[in-house]
Scaffold this motif. Structure first.
Motif, PDB file in Angstrom:
ATOM      1  N   GLY A  82       0.818  -1.204   0.000  1.00 37.33           N
ATOM      2  CA  GLY A  82       0.000   0.000   0.000  1.00 37.33           C
ATOM      3  C   GLY A  82       0.851   1.253   0.000  1.00 37.33           C
ATOM      4  O   GLY A  82       1.868   1.325   0.700  1.00 37.33           O
ATOM      5  N   ILE A  83       0.446   2.252  -0.772  1.00 37.87           N
ATOM      6  CA  ILE A  83       1.223   3.473  -0.973  1.00 37.87           C
ATOM      7  C   ILE A  83       0.818   4.541   0.038  1.00 37.87           C
ATOM      8  O   ILE A  83      -0.358   4.897   0.148  1.00 37.87           O
ATOM      9  N   VAL A  84       1.820   5.064   0.760  1.00 38.30           N
ATOM     10  CA  VAL A  84       1.612   6.162   1.704  1.00 38.30           C
ATOM     11  C   VAL A  84       2.503   7.318   1.251  1.00 38.30           C
ATOM     12  O   VAL A  84       3.677   7.396   1.611  1.00 38.30           O
ATOM     13  N   ASN A  85       1.965   8.218   0.438  1.00 35.69           N
ATOM     14  CA  ASN A  85       2.727   9.352  -0.076  1.00 35.69           C
ATOM     15  C   ASN A  85       2.615  10.532   0.874  1.00 35.69           C
ATOM     16  O   ASN A  85       1.534  11.082   1.068  1.00 35.69           O
ATOM     17  N   GLY A 106      -6.084  -4.605   4.219  1.00 38.67           N
ATOM     18  CA  GLY A 106      -5.408  -5.841   3.848  1.00 38.67           C
ATOM     19  C   GLY A 106      -4.008  -5.697   3.293  1.00 38.67           C
ATOM     20  O   GLY A 106      -3.447  -6.668   2.759  1.00 38.67           O
ATOM     21  N   ALA A 107      -3.401  -4.514   3.398  1.00 42.73           N
ATOM     22  CA  ALA A 107      -2.046  -4.329   2.893  1.00 42.73           C
ATOM     23  C   ALA A 107      -1.076  -5.236   3.632  1.00 42.73           C
ATOM     24  O   ALA A 107      -1.144  -5.378   4.860  1.00 42.73           O
ATOM     25  N   ASP A 108      -0.152  -5.829   2.887  1.00 43.36           N
ATOM     26  CA  ASP A 108       0.889  -6.667   3.478  1.00 43.36           C
ATOM     27  C   ASP A 108       2.150  -5.877   3.781  1.00 43.36           C
ATOM     28  O   ASP A 108       2.957  -6.276   4.628  1.00 43.36           O
ATOM     29  N   ILE A 109       2.342  -4.763   3.070  1.00 45.87           N
ATOM     30  CA  ILE A 109       3.509  -3.889   3.216  1.00 45.87           C
ATOM     31  C   ILE A 109       3.015  -2.456   3.070  1.00 45.87           C
ATOM     32  O   ILE A 109       2.115  -2.185   2.272  1.00 45.87           O
ATOM     33  N   LEU A 110       3.610  -1.535   3.831  1.00 49.51           N
ATOM     34  CA  LEU A 110       3.297  -0.112   3.680  1.00 49.51           C
ATOM     35  C   LEU A 110       4.537   0.598   3.144  1.00 49.51           C
ATOM     36  O   LEU A 110       5.619   0.494   3.727  1.00 49.51           O
ATOM     37  N   ASP A 111       4.385   1.333   2.040  1.00 48.52           N
ATOM     38  CA  ASP A 111       5.490   1.999   1.370  1.00 48.52           C
ATOM     39  C   ASP A 111       5.365   3.510   1.568  1.00 48.52           C
ATOM     40  O   ASP A 111       4.469   4.136   1.004  1.00 48.52           O
ATOM     41  N   VAL A 112       6.260   4.084   2.371  1.00 47.49           N
ATOM     42  CA  VAL A 112       6.212   5.501   2.725  1.00 47.49           C
ATOM     43  C   VAL A 112       7.178   6.276   1.837  1.00 47.49           C
ATOM     44  O   VAL A 112       8.357   5.933   1.734  1.00 47.49           O
ATOM     45  N   GLY A 113       6.685   7.337   1.187  1.00 47.10           N
ATOM     46  CA  GLY A 113       7.532   8.142   0.313  1.00 47.10           C
ATOM     47  C   GLY A 113       7.384   9.619   0.581  1.00 47.10           C
ATOM     48  O   GLY A 113       6.266  10.110   0.770  1.00 47.10           O
ATOM     49  N   GLY A 114       8.509  10.346   0.565  1.00 51.84           N
ATOM     50  CA  GLY A 114       8.479  11.776   0.825  1.00 51.84           C
ATOM     51  C   GLY A 114       8.918  12.626  -0.345  1.00 51.84           C
ATOM     52  O   GLY A 114       9.043  13.847  -0.219  1.00 51.84           O
ATOM     53  N   PRO A 174       5.443  -4.950   7.638  1.00 54.84           N
ATOM     54  CA  PRO A 174       6.693  -4.470   7.051  1.00 54.84           C
ATOM     55  C   PRO A 174       6.537  -3.042   6.541  1.00 54.84           C
ATOM     56  O   PRO A 174       5.578  -2.718   5.846  1.00 54.84           O
ATOM     57  N   LEU A 175       7.506  -2.197   6.877  1.00 54.24           N
ATOM     58  CA  LEU A 175       7.515  -0.806   6.437  1.00 54.24           C
ATOM     59  C   LEU A 175       8.604  -0.604   5.399  1.00 54.24           C
ATOM     60  O   LEU A 175       9.736  -1.050   5.576  1.00 54.24           O
ATOM     61  N   SER A 176       8.245   0.093   4.322  1.00 52.00           N
ATOM     62  CA  SER A 176       9.171   0.363   3.225  1.00 52.00           C
ATOM     63  C   SER A 176       9.377   1.863   3.100  1.00 52.00           C
ATOM     64  O   SER A 176       8.444   2.639   3.327  1.00 52.00           O
ATOM     65  N   ILE A 177      10.594   2.267   2.739  1.00 51.29           N
ATOM     66  CA  ILE A 177      10.868   3.660   2.425  1.00 51.29           C
ATOM     67  C   ILE A 177      11.135   3.776   0.929  1.00 51.29           C
ATOM     68  O   ILE A 177      11.993   3.085   0.377  1.00 51.29           O
ATOM     69  N   ASP A 178      10.371   4.633   0.281  1.00 55.35           N
ATOM     70  CA  ASP A 178      10.516   4.880  -1.154  1.00 55.35           C
ATOM     71  C   ASP A 178      11.428   6.090  -1.318  1.00 55.35           C
ATOM     72  O   ASP A 178      10.986   7.237  -1.205  1.00 55.35           O
ATOM     73  N   THR A 179      12.715   5.841  -1.542  1.00 51.34           N
ATOM     74  CA  THR A 179      13.672   6.939  -1.672  1.00 51.34           C
ATOM     75  C   THR A 179      14.859   6.503  -2.511  1.00 51.34           C
ATOM     76  O   THR A 179      15.169   5.315  -2.607  1.00 51.34           O
TER      77      THR A 179
END
Length: 274
Positions: free
Chosen positions: A20-23, A52-60, A92-97
């Motif tokens: 799941g995208i967290v912008n 139901g997200a399995d991963i959260l992808d945080v981007g700044g 699981p937390l992801s960083i989009d960078t």
């Protein structure tokens, strides 16, 4: 069972996972400005997890075509409080960078995955990641976000994307990164026209076989879907969900999406009815 070693987690990729995208940005192409405060970003992330997200992808930093570069300090200011607030959740937390300095700060704050559109080309990025246990997503792009869609050209897009990713994977492996920590992303829309995107999509399974690694696909709400359907951005939820299911059917292990609940439901139906 195909396990993806991802920081605190071992993800079984024999079943597709939804990212799941967290912008946390004011200018992302689809949801810029909607979640650019800590309260809004955390609430959105919690909703995605409930959906139901399995991963959260945080981007700044937006990496849409034409997007402006964000200063390192500003990107850190945007994402670190969100990561810290979400770190207690069992996800699981992801960083989009693409910036090694942001990667380091995010890893210290508790992320499990670094999702880099530059495939760790930043100075020191590979060595940094090799010294950790976080997962890595290596993506292909042609050019930079500011100019990548002006005139992308390839002789053989599938071959060239595969060769680039293979080289980046080899560099990571030679630096001490375990193969089970890596997934690859063909980079749909990152220096590709519609013809290139279609060829890559039709070859998701081939890319996975050639690279010997899981494939992450991100086409949610992207321009390629609008070019195929004629839909404006806000009308692309259905086409995004269909594309996610088709990507999984073609062999994608992870799909990165905005519309988590709809995608999760569609994949449940696909799994039972296929």
């Amino acid at each position: 069972m195909s396990l993806f070693s991802c920081g605190r987690f071992q993800l079984d990729l024999s079943q597709p996972k939804v990212m799941g995208i967290v912008n946390v940005t004011p200018d992302s192409f689809s949801d810029g400005g909607q979640h650019d405060t800590l309260v809004h970003a955390v609430a959105h992330a919690e909703k995605l997890l409930k959906d139901g997200a399995d991963i959260l992808d945080v981007g700044g930093e937006s990496t849409r075509p034409g997007a402006a570069v964000v200063a390192i300090d500003e990107e850190i200011r945007r994402v670190i409080p969100v990561i810290q607030a979400l770190s207690s959740l069992n996800v699981p937390l992801s960083i989009d960078t693409r910036k090694p300095e942001v990667m380091r700060a995010a890893i210290e704050a508790g992320v499990d995955l670094v999702n880099d559109i530059s495939a760790l080309e930043g100075q020191g990025a590979i060595d940094l990641l090799a010294s950790t246990q976080v997962g890595i997503c290596l993506m292909h792009k042609q050019g930079d976000p500011q100019t990548m869609q002006i005139a992308p050209t390839y002789q053989d897009v599938v071959l060239e994307v595969g060769q680039y990713l293979a080289k980046r994977i080899e560099l990571a492996l030679n630096s001490g990164v375990a193969a089970q920590r890596i997934v690859a992303d063909p980079g749909f829309g990152f220096g590709k026209c519609l013809e290139h995107n279609i060829a890559l999509f039709q070859s998701i399974d081939l890319l996975g076989e050639r690279l010997g690694l899981p494939i992450l696909v991100g086409v949610s709400r992207k321009k390629m879907l609008g070019e195929i359907t004629g839909q404006e951005l806000r009308e692309r939820m259905l086409s995004s969900v269909v594309a996610a299911v088709l990507a999984v059917q073609k062999g994608a292990s992870i799909v990165r999406v905005h519309d988590v609940r709809e995608t999760v439901d569609a994949l449940k139906l696909w799994k039972v009815l296929k």
